[in-house]
Enzyme design. Structure first.
Site, PDB file in Angstrom:
ATOM      1  N   GLU A 185       0.860  -1.184   0.000  1.00 16.68           N
ATOM      2  CA  GLU A 185       0.000   0.000   0.000  1.00 16.68           C
ATOM      3  C   GLU A 185       0.896   1.235   0.000  1.00 16.68           C
ATOM      4  OE1 GLU A 185      -3.489  -0.292   2.245  1.00 16.68           O
ATOM      5  OE2 GLU A 185      -3.969   1.838   2.140  1.00 16.68           O
ATOM      6  N   ARG A 186       0.678   2.102  -0.969  1.00 17.41           N
ATOM      7  CA  ARG A 186       1.475   3.320  -1.145  1.00 17.41           C
ATOM      8  C   ARG A 186       2.958   3.000  -1.382  1.00 17.41           C
ATOM      9  NH1 ARG A 186      -3.105   5.357  -2.547  1.00 17.41           N
ATOM     10  NH2 ARG A 186      -4.614   5.357  -0.850  1.00 17.41           N
ATOM     11  N   ASN A 228      -3.343  -1.416   7.731  1.00 20.15           N
ATOM     12  CA  ASN A 228      -4.642  -1.984   7.350  1.00 20.15           C
ATOM     13  C   ASN A 228      -4.400  -3.485   7.434  1.00 20.15           C
ATOM     14  OD1 ASN A 228      -5.879   0.483   6.855  1.00 20.15           O
ATOM     15  ND2 ASN A 228      -5.131   0.540   4.745  1.00 20.15           N
ATOM     16  N   GLU A 309     -10.725   4.702   8.838  1.00 22.59           N
ATOM     17  CA  GLU A 309     -10.919   4.297   7.446  1.00 22.59           C
ATOM     18  C   GLU A 309     -11.436   2.865   7.325  1.00 22.59           C
ATOM     19  OE1 GLU A 309      -7.078   5.218   5.671  1.00 22.59           O
ATOM     20  OE2 GLU A 309      -7.805   7.216   5.185  1.00 22.59           O
ATOM     21  N   LYS A 378       0.260  11.302  13.035  1.00 24.57           N
ATOM     22  CA  LYS A 378       0.774  11.553  11.691  1.00 24.57           C
ATOM     23  C   LYS A 378       1.331  12.950  11.523  1.00 24.57           C
ATOM     24  CE  LYS A 378      -1.516   8.814   8.255  1.00 24.57           C
ATOM     25  NZ  LYS A 378      -2.308   8.829   7.032  1.00 24.57           N
ATOM     26  N   ASP A 383      -3.334  14.505   6.354  1.00 21.26           N
ATOM     27  CA  ASP A 383      -2.799  13.213   5.921  1.00 21.26           C
ATOM     28  C   ASP A 383      -1.519  13.358   5.099  1.00 21.26           C
ATOM     29  OD1 ASP A 383      -2.401  10.657   5.184  1.00 21.26           O
ATOM     30  OD2 ASP A 383      -4.262  10.398   4.082  1.00 21.26           O
ATOM     31  N   GLU A 405       4.723  10.235  13.162  1.00 21.23           N
ATOM     32  CA  GLU A 405       4.756   9.329  12.015  1.00 21.23           C
ATOM     33  C   GLU A 405       4.993  10.158  10.760  1.00 21.23           C
ATOM     34  OE1 GLU A 405       1.578   6.344  11.665  1.00 21.23           O
ATOM     35  OE2 GLU A 405       1.464   6.770   9.529  1.00 21.23           O
ATOM     36  N   GLU A 411       3.585   9.114  -1.285  1.00 25.70           N
ATOM     37  CA  GLU A 411       2.185   8.992  -1.705  1.00 25.70           C
ATOM     38  C   GLU A 411       1.648  10.301  -2.272  1.00 25.70           C
ATOM     39  OE1 GLU A 411      -0.391   7.884   1.503  1.00 25.70           O
ATOM     40  OE2 GLU A 411      -2.225   8.109   0.332  1.00 25.70           O
ATOM     41  N   HIS A 539      -4.720  18.095  -0.514  1.00 27.06           N
ATOM     42  CA  HIS A 539      -5.580  16.961  -0.857  1.00 27.06           C
ATOM     43  C   HIS A 539      -6.407  17.172  -2.112  1.00 27.06           C
ATOM     44  CE1 HIS A 539      -6.740  13.002   0.056  1.00 27.06           C
ATOM     45  NE2 HIS A 539      -6.474  13.069   1.357  1.00 27.06           N
ATOM     46  N   TRP A 561     -13.577  12.944   1.340  1.00 28.37           N
ATOM     47  CA  TRP A 561     -12.770  12.246   0.336  1.00 28.37           C
ATOM     48  C   TRP A 561     -12.667  13.077  -0.944  1.00 28.37           C
ATOM     49  CZ3 TRP A 561     -14.724   6.436   0.828  1.00 28.37           C
ATOM     50  CH2 TRP A 561     -14.126   5.874   1.964  1.00 28.37           C
TER      51      TRP A 561
HETATM   52  O1  GCW Z   1      -2.499   8.322   3.704  1.00 32.95           O
HETATM   53  C1  GCW Z   1      -3.566   7.454   3.842  1.00 32.95           C
HETATM   54  C2  GCW Z   1      -3.378   6.450   2.773  1.00 32.95           C
HETATM   55  C3  GCW Z   1      -3.860   5.058   3.131  1.00 32.95           C
HETATM   56  C4  GCW Z   1      -3.295   4.702   4.490  1.00 32.95           C
HETATM   57  C5  GCW Z   1      -3.811   5.696   5.513  1.00 32.95           C
HETATM   58  C6  GCW Z   1      -3.216   5.452   6.885  1.00 32.95           C
HETATM   59  C7  GCW Z   1      -2.539   2.585   5.314  1.00 32.95           C
HETATM   60  O2  GCW Z   1      -3.987   6.890   1.597  1.00 32.95           O
HETATM   61  O3  GCW Z   1      -3.392   4.179   2.142  1.00 32.95           O
HETATM   62  O4  GCW Z   1      -3.589   3.382   4.873  1.00 32.95           O
HETATM   63  O5  GCW Z   1      -3.453   6.988   5.139  1.00 32.95           O
HETATM   64  O6  GCW Z   1      -2.218   6.069   7.183  1.00 32.95           O
HETATM   65  O7  GCW Z   1      -3.753   4.663   7.639  1.00 32.95           O
END
Ligand code: GCW
Length: 720
Positions: A185-186, A228, A309, A378, A383, A405, A411, A539, A561
């Site tokens: 993922e990413r 995830n 999510e 994060k 994000d 984080e 990404e 975003h 979204w």
């Molecule tokens: O940045 C977003 C991403 C998801 C990611 C999520 C997260 C792992 O688009 O792909 O899932 O954040 O950090 O949980």
């Protein structure tokens, strides 16, 4: 026949020679090619005549191997390895701990080195000049060995060394978002490094090289699978696989963390519930912890994404994040394990500004977590955007260790093909003042525990590593892995110093190369911000894959979204009003930041549209109207990429052909995509501003419809 055979031999020889010198990026910054500067080489050969390394633990063996490989490569000759300290020869590099170097004396400075630090000293033992690499622990010695090699690789003067170092943050972790089917993922560097199918029986040598690379920059933890998460991670079958990898990493001081799925007790445990207050659930986790620690006695702990999510979590049972995290913490406590609980939550139902939700959810829980829980926050309240103001949780939870984080994988900053050096982004955030305890309360001080006296400190970086030969998807993306590790070790290092040493180790020490390449790296993040999301926009990327611009998207089911949710462009203006009269996100910041961010005139321009919805003719710092400033910035971004291309072509003869060409080709992609970003965004925003793109600028090549119709069903990084 003979001639044919001779030709064949020749071809084989040529092939072997090229393969041997292949500059495919595999060696990362641990290249150890011969020192090219004659004077430095002579000096090193004089000062390094043997390695004296008594002791035989796994980390010490790793240190010895690395030192002898490194020194052989750099000096172009073998130096003897002495395992028992006897009479020392001039030029010995003596490595060890007070225990292994008994008789050679302890050093007062070791007190400052702590558990993982080291000293490196040009010293005299019994009147013989030696270089001493000493630490309190074997891992500290390994870190010292890598640092010494770094000094040699960067052609530093090693004549009179007096270095004491220790990491400022205890747990320096890489988070891989790798799925069990090996998609990432990413991830933009191929498939996952971890070949679960062949584990635990087959261990690729590459696993060891991964551990070496991490240890060389002080990374001491890794969670290997996606947040995830898949419940199978905790099955007996997979735990054996993890245990095998833990065995490879252990000599290098790297502890594993498991990214666990909240609902595992249901999915693999056969229980009906995952309610943290249910005694059966609690027992299941306790039994599981016992099983895990039998297999991996030094497991670092768990990493958890819950109620975020669509992931399951304690909220499914009406329980708080604290109740959830504490239940896991209790299961891990007997073994000294930690829970790294992510704060990346926002809800589908909650209409509150997404930027405010994590703070609203977690701040009231301050002080309610067990001692072995850290909250992983994060970089950015939205994000990992190209640029975000620091997350308002930093400074707001004095009773709960908060960890940072960062995203190393790109990404939102151009995937693998854009050259974007992220250290300046990390630094901007680490150095930002939260004012939590008045002026001088930088984010870095929250994370390293010095502001609130946290008992645990940690930092995580979402990895950009895959099975591409060059590890990170591009040569320059290796620098982001490197910079993350270096800053996790010492956040006071500058982005420039890190770029400097990385370039020297990865390419060449020639200043004719290093200086321009460094300038290019240092300007690259700002360029990406400019051609993607200038002035605080965020975003507005393509749906799902986040590849390229799509500011027009408005029909996705969850409001947050949709890019239109974030930029809010209309006939009046553009930007997200987060002032007191808007979403009031500004009030989550300490004074004076709440006041500063509340006022467009005082808000730093880089965050203008993050906090304010402003008219198209709003006057910006340059004197230009907002619309014109936007046009200017987008063009600035493109121009900088073009400058980068020029710089790179001027460096052609200074490095190897292979990497030169790879970077050149990627820069061409970056230029094309920067233009696409600029033109798509301006064409779209223009439908609201109604203002022209001034004539001195390049005009978009296509209509808005064209940009809207582009589609990329197989863009990388979506995961499984
Ligand atoms: O940045 C977003 C991403 C998801 C990611 C999520 C997260 C792992 O688009 O792909 O899932 O954040 O950090 O949980």
């Amino acid at each position: 026949m003979k001639i044919f055979f001779a030709r064949l031999c020749l071809l084989v020889l040529i092939f072997a020679a090229t393969a041997a010198t292949a500059e495919d990026g595999y060696r990362l910054w641990l290249r150890y090619d011969p020192v090219t500067d004659e004077k430095t080489l002579r000096e090193y050969r004089r000062s390094i005549t043997s390695i004296v390394a008594p002791g035989d633990s796994q980390p010490l063996r790793a240190a010895k191997e690395e030192l002898s490989t490194g020194i052989r490569g750099l000096l172009g000759k073998d130096v003897p390895m002495v395992e028992k300290p006897g009479t020392l020869e001039k030029g010995a590099v003596v490595i060890g701990t007070p225990r292994t170097l008994r008789g050679l004396g302890g050093k007062a400075e070791l007190q400052q080195a702590g558990k993982e630090g080291f000293i490196i000293e040009s010293s005299r033992i019994d009147d013989t000049p030696v270089t001493l690499i000493m630490a309190n622990t074997d891992i500290g010695v390994l870190y010292g060995a890598y640092h010494f090699l770094r000094l040699l690789q960067t052609h530093s003067d090693i004549g009179s060394l007096k270095i004491v170092q220790s990491p400022r943050i205890q747990h320096r972790v890489l988070n891989h978002w790798d799925n069990l089917d090996r998609t990432v993922e990413r991830g933009y560097a191929g498939f996952s490094l971890w070949d679960w199918h062949k584990l635990p029986d087959y261990l690729y040598p590459r696993y060891t090289d991964y551990a070496r690379a991490n240890a060389s920059i002080g990374i001491n933890g890794a969670s290997l699978t996606n947040v995830n998460a898949n419940a199978l991670v905790l099955s007996g079958q997979y735990l054996d696989k993890f245990a095998a990898l833990a065995g490879v990493f252990r000599p290098y001081g790297i502890r594993l963390y498991l990214a666990v799925r909240w609902s595992s007790p249901i999915e693999i445990g056969g229980l009906k519930s995952a309610d943290p207050l249910d005694p059966k659930v609690q027992q299941w986790w306790k039994d599981k912890a016992e099983e895990i620690y039998r297999k991996i006695p030094d497991l670092g702990g768990f990493l958890v994404k819950a109620n975020s999510e669509g992931q399951p979590g304690p909220g499914d049972y009406g329980r708080s994040h604290a109740e959830g995290a504490n239940m896991l913490a209790d299961a891990l406590a007997p073994y000294g394990g930690l829970v790294m609980w992510r704060a990346f939550v926002y809800s589908a139902e909650d209409r509150t500004d997404r930027a405010k939700q994590a703070y609203n959810e977690f701040k009231p829980l301050d002080g309610k977590f067990r001692d072995n829980v850290l909250i992983q926050v994060k970089n950015g309240a939205i994000d990992f955007q190209p640029r975000e103001p620091f997350h308002p949780l930093f400074g707001a939870m004095p009773e709960t260790p908060l960890m940072m984080e960062f995203q190393i994988t790109k990404e939102y900053t151009g995937f693998a093909t854009h050259l974007v050096y992220l250290a300046p982004q990390y630094k901007e955030v680490l150095d930002a003042d939260t004012y939590a305890n008045g002026e001088g309360s930088q984010v870095a001080k929250v994370i390293d525990g010095s502001l609130h006296d946290y008992s645990h400190t940690a930092i995580a970086g979402v990895s950009n590593i895959g099975n591409d030969r060059n590890w990170s998807g591009s040569h320059f993306d290796q620098a982001n892995w490197y910079a993350y590790g270096r800053l996790a070790w010492d956040h006071t290092l500058s982005a420039e110093a890190i770029a400097d040493e990385w370039l020297r180790m990865t390419f060449t020490n020639s200043t004719a190369f290093v200086e321009p390449a460094k300038r290019m790296m240092l300007g690259s993040w700002q360029a990406a911000v400019d051609y993607m999301t200038p002035l605080g926009l965020h975003h507005i990327m393509g749906t799902g894959h986040h590849y390229g611009p799509a500011p027009w998207v408005s029909e996705l089911s969850r409001p947050e979204w949709n890019p239109v949710y974030y930029h809010r462009a209309d006939k009046q203006g553009i930007g997200f009003d987060r002032t007191r009269s808007g979403s009031d996100a500004v009030s989550q910041y300490f004074p004076p930041l709440n006041e500063i961010f509340n006022d467009p005139e005082r808000t730093p321009e880089k965050f203008l549209l993050w906090f304010h919805h402003l008219p198209w003719d709003y006057k910006t710092d340059s004197g230009r109207k907002l619309w014109d400033e936007l046009v200017y910035r987008y063009n600035q971004g493109v121009n900088t990429v073009r400058e980068m291309q020029k710089t790179w072509s001027s460096l052609k003869d200074l490095i190897d052909e292979q990497r030169y060409r790879d970077v050149e080709a990627f820069l061409a992609i970056q230029e094309k995509e920067a233009v696409w970003w600029r033109d798509a965004c301006l064409t779209y925003f223009q439908t609201f501003s109604g203002m022209p793109i001034p004539k001195q600028y390049e005009q978009p090549a296509h209509t808005l419809e064209y940009y809207k119709n582009l589609s990329f069903p197989f863009a990388p990084g979506r995961g499984g």
